[in-house]
Design an enzyme around this catalytic site. Structure first.
Site, mmCIF file in Angstrom:
data_model
loop_
_atom_site.group_PDB
_atom_site.id
_atom_site.type_symbol
_atom_site.label_atom_id
_atom_site.label_comp_id
_atom_site.label_asym_id
_atom_site.label_seq_id
_atom_site.Cartn_x
_atom_site.Cartn_y
_atom_site.Cartn_z
ATOM 1 N N PHE A 74 2.278 8.438 -1.059
ATOM 2 C CA PHE A 74 1.698 6.999 -0.773
ATOM 3 C C PHE A 74 0.314 7.032 -1.583
ATOM 4 C CE2 PHE A 74 5.563 5.796 1.047
ATOM 5 C CZ PHE A 74 5.783 6.307 2.141
ATOM 6 N N TRP A 105 0.737 -1.558 0.007
ATOM 7 C CA TRP A 105 -0.083 -0.028 0.065
ATOM 8 C C TRP A 105 1.023 1.327 0.027
ATOM 9 C CZ3 TRP A 105 -0.416 4.126 3.464
ATOM 10 C CH2 TRP A 105 -1.639 4.858 3.204
ATOM 11 N N HIS A 106 1.963 1.164 0.752
ATOM 12 C CA HIS A 106 2.873 2.357 0.625
ATOM 13 C C HIS A 106 3.522 2.635 -0.461
ATOM 14 C CE1 HIS A 106 2.515 1.811 5.253
ATOM 15 N NE2 HIS A 106 2.582 3.260 5.221
ATOM 16 N N GLY A 107 3.720 1.652 -1.341
ATOM 17 C CA GLY A 107 4.451 2.050 -2.617
ATOM 18 C C GLY A 107 4.910 0.966 -3.165
#
Lengths: 466, 336
Positions: free
Chosen positions: A466, A323-325
């Protein structure tokens, strides 16, 4: 526009003025919030507004459909449409190039040459946040936990609500949507709370996080730092990301409070955690609870035996990392925390009938684990992860180490003092319990601190990426 | 339906909003009072590396220093010569001070700097060595920002109590915080390779003071492409400044002039001859006692941090060469 910019000050001032003027009409208030939110979002890039509108209209329509049909197949199809639409949007802009390049790389290892031309699409700011927020609505409607709304202005305003649009907290419809549907109260406590949260948030961002950033860059932006500096640099990053991210959440809550809205608490003094489970109850609470309710629990949570529980934990944290990247370091960070939670669970079960560890020991072990996770998170590549991990064994002290440590201490102290006070009094609003002159002195000092660093080029919040 | 209700009056809003405003005003008043009572630390603004270098050299020009040999020029001079090492290599080991500044300041400011040093240390300087990069002779690199910064230093030193303040500075004590409090609380980190070598501007300044004004550029030069050579020319606009600079050299001191070397990849085969010709042309205006054509015009690329700055190894080599070149000219050496 950034919260810590003159543009936003003027924007907020204008919104608050018009907000006062429309206090008699609920419909007008919601239209104002919707328009202001789209102006706020379009300020970044007007093209992003189309994506926000797409996600919102899709889920509004899906919600309406779910409210009108009892057919399980149709309801499931509508839910899949919402999930596919939102995750498709997120996946296309955020992960397409990464997975394409990774796949091409993997295929080349087995001798299949595939040329991948990256699309190079700009990542729309806040897309990870509002897609999850919108998705939570359709899932809750599907689960019949909430009644779908038939008012498009309210729903679009809920998804786009400008204080929390680009970096959270990720609000649940059950908590935020009703506030668009009822009369709100703005009393002295709400205004005072709003002013306090905005000031403390701005101070954390402008005076603390933005001064920690160059320290972090000194370690992560150069080659071959020594062990002690890697440790201090990682501590600096842990403080930077916390100050930066929690500042945004504080300012969001503060602005919302001035409008009579209540947003959820997103950080609860996470660096006081004495276990990894405890940490995830305190860090980015809106995301961790979202993942718990919409991913971990549907997978079975801890109800299907030990092996399945570990699998569910691992998969949930892996997806948290993703999800963060779209980078290997975030995936590694997710895996690290997944493994940590598994070990935490196993250890807790094993020691269930024994005396728990002393608090300082539990805290130290937890912090060491979290800090190494931040090293993985912040590293710019897997090579740097290897380099910095190896550097931990090199124990030399550069001539500027003293200045580095001093800066870190100076920046850490205000945060530590405030959080210790909040922890002791069990409230993040404890500064509001001071007498008036005490509040004036404290808030005045924050203003002086903010003003001292305000004129520098405004650095964006970390979580905007993000 | 009613949208929202305000359950507080104007007095309450005022009380809430006045808390931070009055608190800030009171603290700002305390800061101003402390300044008036000379209870605040001396000003030390938050500097970037260029400003740290300029501020440090500015203070050096107005301070007592035993230097008998003074190097003046741009940043290539500051990076090319290690002053304490040069002192060791000269007969009699006279103290050396490196006042190398920045190319964008221009020769009139180099002349001012020398003037101020001579004023602060009268009758002491015996040899002035003007060392610049060939690029300076084209007179294209003028940095208005650096020039304004240097002039502001001069203005502030002549008017120490007069800080330009605006309304926000008065209300929030911003300039006092920025110049007196914050620099004492936080060191300013450098970036990139400079961060690796020096760490912070504090350490950079300490290094400059410890090495009598010399600095090390920790970069490493990687030529973009082969074949592109530099062919500097002497700008006529430099004549007036050069003559002005000559006048700033004390009567009982000698002037030596030279150009810092170029990387071999940029120099080209004809460059050494071209360099000598440039120096002779320039010397028509400077009227130097010694023209350093006996120094190499170019050095291997591996001795450079940037096209204009030698790295630490290059500095050691060039310092040795300069020491030998000056020593070989017996009559120009300063008498102890």
């Amino acid at each position: 526009m950034l919260f810590h910019s003159n543009d936003f000050l003027f924007f907020l001032g204008g919104v608050l003025l018009v907000y006062y003027l429309v206090r008699r009409w609920l419909a007008a208030r919601n239209v104002l919030i919707l328009l202001a939110s789209y102006v706020f979002y379009g300020w970044w890039d007007y093209r992003f507004v189309v994506l926000l509108l797409f996600s919102s209209v899709l889920d509004f329509a899906v919600g309406l459909g779910l409210g009108r049909t009892e057919s399980p197949r149709l309801r499931r199809a509508l839910l899949i449409l919402s999930v596919a639409g939102n995750l498709g949007l997120l996946g296309s802009f955020k992960y397409l190039d990464f997975f394409g390049e990774s796949l091409a790389g993997l295929l080349s290892v087995v001798g299949v040459a595939v040329a991948w031309e990256p699309f190079g699409w700009l990542l729309p700011v806040g897309i990870s946040f509002y897609t999850f927020q919108s998705l939570s609505y359709t899932i809750d409607v599907y689960r019949r936990q909430i009644v779908p709304t038939t008012n498009p202005v309210q729903f679009l305003g809920y998804v786009a609500f400008f204080p929390q649009l680009v970096a959270g907290p990720i609000e649940r419809a059950a908590h935020l949507l009703p506030q668009f549907q009822r009369t709100l109260r703005i009393d002295a406590a709400a205004v005072e709370r709003g002013v306090w949260l905005i000031l403390w948030g701005l101070f954390k961002k402008v005076a603390l996080a933005d001064n920690l950033a160059p320290l972090v860059e000194m370690v992560y932006g150069v080659s071959a730092p020594a062990g002690p500096i890697v440790v201090l640099g990682t501590v600096a990053f842990a403080l930077q990301i916390y100050c930066d991210f929690s500042a945004y959440s504080d300012i969001a809550r503060g602005v919302a409070s001035l409008l009579g809205f209540d947003l959820m608490l997103n950080f609860d003094r996470p660096y006081l955690a004495t276990s990894l489970r405890d940490f995830w109850r305190r860090w980015h609470i809106s995301l961790s609870t979202w993942l718990r309710d919409y991913l971990y629990a549907p997978l079975g949570g801890n109800r299907r035996g030990r092996q399945r529980t570990y699998f569910n934990l691992g998969l949930t944290m892996l997806l948290a990392g993703i999800w963060h990247g779209a980078a290997a370091q975030f995936i590694l960070w997710g895996i690290w925390h997944g493994l940590g939670l598994m070990v935490n669970r196993w250890w807790t079960e094993r020691r269930a009938h024994r005396r728990p560890w002393p608090g300082w020991l539990a805290w130290s072990v937890t912090m060491a684990f979290i800090l190494y996770g931040w090293l993985l998170f912040r590293a710019e590549s897997l090579e740097q992860v290897r380099e910095l991990t190896g550097a931990l064994a090199v124990w030399s002290w550069p001539p500027w180490g003293g200045s580095f440590g001093w800066n870190l201490l100076v920046l850490f102290l205000p945060l530590a003092l405030m959080e210790a006070w909040q922890h002791y009094r069990r409230s993040d609003l404890v500064p509001l319990s001071l007498p008036w002159w005490g509040k004036a002195a404290l808030q005045g000092a924050l203003c002086i601190g903010i003003a001292a660093f305000w004129e520098r080029e405004a650095a964006p919040f970390i979580y905007f990426q993000f | 339906m009613r949208s929202h209700g305000y359950e507080l009056g104007g007095r309450e809003i005022l009380r809430i909003l006045l808390a931070p405003v009055l608190g800030a005003a009171a603290l700002s008043a305390l800061l101003h009072a402390a300044e008036a009572l000379h209870s605040l630390p001396d000003p030390r603004p938050i500097d970037n590396p260029d400003e740290t270098l300029l501020r440090c050299k500015f203070e050096m020009t107005r301070t007592r220093h035993p230097a008998r040999v003074v190097l003046v020029g741009d940043s290539s001079c500051a990076a090319a010569v290690d002053a304490p090492e040069l002192a060791r290599r000269l007969p009699g080991q006279p103290p050396v001070l490196n006042l190398g500044l920045i190319i964008g300041l221009g020769m009139d400011i180099y002349a001012d700097a020398l003037d101020e040093f001579v004023k602060a240390n009268p009758g002491q300087v015996r040899l002035v060595v003007l060392l610049v990069t060939p690029q300076l002779l084209t007179h294209e690199d003028r940095s208005v920002a650096h020039q304004q910064f240097w002039r502001r230093l001069s203005w502030n030193s002549e008017n120490p109590s007069a800080l330009r303040v605006g309304p926000l500075d008065l209300w929030l004590g911003r300039s006092l915080m920025q110049t007196r409090v914050v620099p004492r609380l936080l060191h300013v980190p450098l970036k990139g390779r400079a961060a690796e070598f020096y760490g912070f501007t504090t350490e950079f300044q300490r290094y400059l003071l410890a090495r009598d004004g010399s600095m090390v550029d920790p970069g490493s030069y990687h030529p973009a492409r082969r074949g592109a050579t530099v062919v500097p020319t002497l700008s006529p606009e430099l004549e007036e400044q050069s003559r002005r600079f000559r006048q700033s050299v004390p009567r009982n001191a000698r002037l030596a002039v030279g150009l810092t070397p170029l990387p071999e990849s940029l120099a080209g085969r004809e460059y050494p001859r071209h360099r000598d010709s440039l120096l002779q042309q320039w010397n028509r205006w400077l009227e130097a006692d010694l023209v350093l054509t006996n120094l190499p015009a170019a050095l291997p690329d591996g001795l450079f941090a940037t096209p204009g700055h030698l790295n630490q190894r290059g500095q050691a080599r060039w310092t040795g060469l300069l020491g030998a070149a000056l020593s070989s000219q017996g009559e120009t050496l300063p008498a102890e």
